[in-house]
Design a protein around this motif. Structure first.
Motif, short mmCIF file in Angstrom:
data_model
loop_
_atom_site.label_atom_id
_atom_site.label_comp_id
_atom_site.label_asym_id
_atom_site.label_seq_id
_atom_site.Cartn_x
_atom_site.Cartn_y
_atom_site.Cartn_z
N ALA A 1 0.80 -1.38 -0.04
CA ALA A 1 0.03 -0.06 -0.07
C ALA A 1 0.88 1.12 -0.02
O ALA A 1 0.72 2.28 -0.84
CB ALA A 1 -0.82 -0.01 1.23
N LYS A 2 2.00 1.12 0.58
CA LYS A 2 2.96 2.21 0.80
C LYS A 2 3.32 2.61 -0.65
O LYS A 2 3.62 3.88 -1.18
CB LYS A 2 3.83 2.09 1.92
CG LYS A 2 5.02 3.23 2.09
CD LYS A 2 6.38 2.74 2.24
CE LYS A 2 7.17 4.08 2.25
NZ LYS A 2 8.39 4.00 0.97
N GLY B 1 2.27 1.85 -3.31
CA GLY B 1 1.37 2.13 -4.31
C GLY B 1 0.96 3.62 -4.22
O GLY B 1 0.87 4.42 -5.12
N ALA B 2 1.05 4.18 -2.78
CA ALA B 2 1.10 5.67 -2.69
C ALA B 2 1.97 6.51 -3.32
O ALA B 2 1.82 7.42 -3.66
CB ALA B 2 1.13 5.63 -1.07
N ASP B 3 3.32 5.92 -2.81
CA ASP B 3 4.69 6.35 -3.49
C ASP B 3 4.30 6.68 -5.06
O ASP B 3 4.79 7.73 -5.60
CB ASP B 3 5.72 5.90 -3.01
CG ASP B 3 6.27 5.76 -1.89
OD1 ASP B 3 5.41 6.54 -1.09
OD2 ASP B 3 7.24 5.21 -1.16
N LEU C 1 1.87 6.84 -6.96
CA LEU C 1 0.72 7.79 -7.31
C LEU C 1 1.42 9.23 -7.25
O LEU C 1 1.27 10.18 -7.85
CB LEU C 1 -0.65 7.78 -6.66
CG LEU C 1 -1.68 8.44 -6.96
CD1 LEU C 1 -2.25 8.06 -8.32
CD2 LEU C 1 -2.71 8.32 -5.97
N ALA C 2 2.11 9.31 -5.98
CA ALA C 2 2.67 10.83 -5.60
C ALA C 2 3.87 11.18 -6.85
O ALA C 2 3.68 12.15 -7.12
CB ALA C 2 3.43 10.94 -4.33
N PHE C 3 4.73 10.20 -7.21
CA PHE C 3 5.75 10.64 -8.25
C PHE C 3 5.09 10.68 -9.54
O PHE C 3 5.59 11.44 -10.28
CB PHE C 3 6.79 9.33 -8.01
CG PHE C 3 7.79 9.60 -6.88
CD1 PHE C 3 8.77 10.59 -7.30
CD2 PHE C 3 7.86 8.88 -6.03
CE1 PHE C 3 9.75 10.49 -6.18
CE2 PHE C 3 8.56 9.09 -5.00
CZ PHE C 3 9.74 9.90 -5.12
N SER D 1 2.03 12.16 -10.05
CA SER D 1 1.64 13.63 -9.95
C SER D 1 2.79 14.30 -9.90
O SER D 1 2.76 15.50 -10.60
CB SER D 1 0.87 13.80 -8.53
OG SER D 1 -0.22 12.86 -8.28
N LEU D 2 3.91 14.28 -9.65
CA LEU D 2 4.99 15.03 -9.68
C LEU D 2 5.40 15.14 -11.11
O LEU D 2 5.65 16.29 -11.45
CB LEU D 2 6.45 14.41 -8.74
CG LEU D 2 7.53 15.15 -8.81
CD1 LEU D 2 7.62 16.40 -7.96
CD2 LEU D 2 8.48 14.39 -8.41
N GLU E 1 3.52 14.93 -13.69
CA GLU E 1 2.35 15.53 -14.45
C GLU E 1 2.57 17.05 -14.13
O GLU E 1 2.19 17.95 -14.85
CB GLU E 1 1.07 14.86 -13.96
CG GLU E 1 0.78 13.64 -14.65
CD GLU E 1 -0.48 13.21 -14.21
OE1 GLU E 1 -1.14 13.77 -13.50
OE2 GLU E 1 -0.84 11.93 -14.86
N LEU F 1 14.68 14.54 -8.63
CA LEU F 1 13.94 13.71 -7.43
C LEU F 1 13.59 12.34 -7.81
O LEU F 1 14.01 11.35 -6.98
CB LEU F 1 12.85 14.45 -7.16
CG LEU F 1 12.79 15.85 -6.43
CD1 LEU F 1 11.37 16.53 -6.46
CD2 LEU F 1 13.40 15.62 -5.09
N GLN G 1 17.23 10.23 -7.43
CA GLN G 1 17.46 10.08 -6.01
C GLN G 1 16.48 8.96 -5.79
O GLN G 1 16.84 8.18 -4.79
CB GLN G 1 17.01 11.29 -5.29
CG GLN G 1 18.10 12.28 -5.40
CD GLN G 1 17.70 13.74 -4.88
OE1 GLN G 1 16.88 13.92 -4.19
NE2 GLN G 1 18.53 14.81 -5.01
N ARG G 2 15.28 8.86 -6.09
CA ARG G 2 14.23 7.96 -5.76
C ARG G 2 14.78 6.63 -6.43
O ARG G 2 14.65 5.38 -5.63
CB ARG G 2 12.95 8.26 -6.10
CG ARG G 2 11.72 7.01 -5.54
CD ARG G 2 11.86 7.00 -4.18
NE ARG G 2 10.81 6.06 -3.85
CZ ARG G 2 11.09 4.36 -3.83
NH1 ARG G 2 12.00 4.21 -4.28
NH2 ARG G 2 10.34 3.56 -3.38
#
Lengths: 323, 257
Positions: A87-88, A90-92, A94-96, A98-99, A101, A180, A183-184
């Motif tokens: 789940a974590k 999956g959240a990451d 979606l966040a990246f 968004s970053l 876009e 970013l 780095q990820r």
């Protein structure tokens, strides 16, 4: 057994399976998830069921156009590249996305569609050469207007125009975003372990065109090439999942030649020459008619049978008498 | 302005200490429709940094801002709008909340900030302007309240048209709240909160708090999104914790029911 879903997308070039970011995202995700799609690579968006590319025609004859909608549909069909993610993670993911876009997409639009030299020398030229006549005369321009409108909406600025200030701001955001992502990713092969996910598809779709295209103004490309892990990431995906596309295409060789030799390699050269000659001839005739150099007179039949008495050119008696 | 000039101005700004008379400009008090949660996020961030700021409410705040974006701060002779640039500005002055993060954590924090901006901010706008009942009963009257007729009508309809145009462009036009992904974002935040927010407070906390608190405390015809937040106990307790730490004057009880 039901027929596979049909995916319509832009054809490839520069060693990429497709030249469009959205198409690359969908193609990469389908490969990662092992979805059995019938891929139709075309260069005429009007042949797509939605009138735009990418487009997915499902078994039920529904049509999906947005990459996110296509990916959701594939997940519903049990082709899920994110199956192993927590789940974590999956959240990451979606966040990246968004970053990208928010920070990278505007710079991509600017680089390919707004920056004057890149647009004229690469983008417009590519689409004009690959689209069928007569679409190649007006569709690239219409696509550019749509992209400019999209950029204005993304930036929330109605009066946005190409310029040094805007370019600097967009490239700064894009550079930060790529740093970013770098780095990820770190030293891993993919963003989450050893198998690719939807985030990998999105990152590949956004970065591969920057990496592979031959742009006159390549600031974004230089920035990406300075990040070795992202460059290797894109190259690895091309080698592993798109081996047939990962080679120099004929049009790429053409575009990398000096400007002097460009005309010798124009597709449909003879047709274009004839068309140009006809247009020029039409323009000259129109001009001649409008200015009265050439006039068309309707002469009646009677007039032809009884020609009038023509006065000799030299006689000006009447005029002299009046004076 | 050239890059060199930009850098020079930044250095000058960084050299000056944070003044006592720093001002944050926002639209009218209680008028959350225009600035959504961003105004509260900036206030929360500055309080977390321990930087004094006076909040000034102006009907024409949107038109006072050089970039047209709100909220904005006026510090010395500098005007900076929106949370991201304000964070950079305070960082230049030596006030940062994310110095303790490593590179990967900082990358993740910035990604989550974009997620919140992308999803929650857009969801707020969607609820306020694309839900016909909310737009007619609350958003348009509230937005147009500082102006007299017919300007009030013109501006409020113009705003609604702008927002709807943006929603159509990003594919949210004609979708339900369930479909637009706001609920999914809340779920993502519940997964992320325990990981990012245990050790120290960051600008992400300020941003998330601003948006969640705004949704929880703003009167809307549909409380669907607020109910969603309340269904996640860790989001609710997070909001209460930030409110009590940085906003409470100890006598009042929490505004979050």
């Amino acid at each position: 057994m039901a027929a596979p879903d049909e995916l319509f997308c832009w054809e490839g070039d520069w060693g990429l399976p497709s030249v469009s970011t959205d198409c690359l995202v969908v193609l990469a995700y389908a490969q990662f998830a092992g979805a059995p799609l019938k891929v139709r690579k075309i260069s005429n968006p009007w042949r797509s069921p939605s009138g735009s590319l990418p487009a997915l025609r499902t078994n039920q004859k529904d049509t999906l156009s947005r990459p996110s909608d296509i990916i959701i549909h594939l997940r519903k069909q049990k082709y899920n590249a994110d199956y192993d993610l927590s789940a974590k993670e999956g959240a990451d993911s979606l966040a990246f996305i968004s970053l990208m876009e928010e920070k990278l997409m505007p710079a991509l639009i600017y680089t390919f569609w707004i920056e004057p030299k890149n647009y004229v020398d690469v983008t417009r030229r590519w689409y004009a050469e690959h689209m069928p006549f007569p679409l190649n005369f007006f569709l690239p321009g219409r696509m550019q207007r749509r992209q400019l409108e999209k950029l204005r909406l993304l930036r929330g600025d109605e009066s946005l125009e190409a310029g040094e200030e805007l370019e600097k701001e967009l490239y700064r955001d894009a550079s930060e975003c790529m740093n970013l992502l770098s780095q990820r990713l770190g030293s891993h092969k993919f963003f989450f372990g050893d198998s690719p996910s939807s985030l990998d598809a999105y990152v590949f779709g956004h970065l591969a065109p920057i990496l592979k295209s031959k742009l006159p103004n390549g600031k974004l490309q230089q920035c990406l090439k300075s990040l070795d892990n992202l460059t290797n990431f894109c190259t690895n995906i091309l080698l592993l999942y798109f081996p047939r596309d990962n080679r120099e295409s004929p049009s790429q060789k053409t575009s990398s030649q000096p400007e002097g030799g460009d005309f010798d390699h124009v597709p449909n050269k003879r047709r274009k020459q004839i068309l140009s000659a006809l247009v020029a001839l039409g323009a000259m005739l129109s001009y001649a008619l409008l200015t009265g150099m050439v006039s068309i007179q309707h002469v009646q039949q009677e007039a032809l049978e009884e020609p009038p008495d023509l006065q000799p050119i030299g006689s000006h008696d009447d005029e002299e008498g009046d004076g | 302005m050239s890059l060199a000039a930009d850098a020079f101005v930044s250095q000058l700004a960084a050299a000056e200490p944070w003044p006592e008379n720093a001002t944050l400009y926002q639209p009218l008090k209680g008028e959350l429709v225009r600035s959504s949660g961003t105004g509260l996020s900036v206030v929360a961030y500055l309080r977390m940094c321990g930087l004094p700021v006076e909040v000034v409410y102006r009907a024409n705040a949107e038109y006072m801002s050089p970039s047209g974006k709100i909220p904005f701060i006026h510090v010395g002779n500098q005007v900076v709008s929106e949370l991201g640039p304000i964070v950079q500005f305070t960082k230049a002055k030596g006030h940062s909340l994310s110095d303790g993060l490593d590179d990967v954590q900082r990358a993740e924090m910035k990604a989550y900030m974009e997620l919140v901006n992308n999803m929650l901010l857009t969801a707020e706008l969607y609820i306020q302007w694309c839900d016909d009942a909310t737009a007619a009963e609350i958003s348009r009257p509230r937005y147009s309240s500082p102006y007299s007729w017919p300007l009030s009508n013109i501006l409020s309809y113009q705003k609604q048209w702008e927002v709807r145009r943006k929603m159509n462009a990003i594919g949210w036009g004609g979708k339900t709240l369930e479909q637009v992904g706001a609920a999914q974002t809340l779920f993502m935040l519940t997964q992320r909160l325990p990981v990012l927010m245990l050790l120290f407070t960051t600008e992400l906390d300020a941003l998330v708090f601003g948006h969640l608190f705004t949704i929880l405390t703003t009167r809307l015809t549909s409380a669907e999104l607020a109910e969603r937040i309340k269904s996640y106990s860790n989001l609710l307790s997070f909001c209460r914790r930030i409110e009590q730490t940085y906003f409470d004057d100890k006598k009042k009880k929490s505004r979050i029911s």
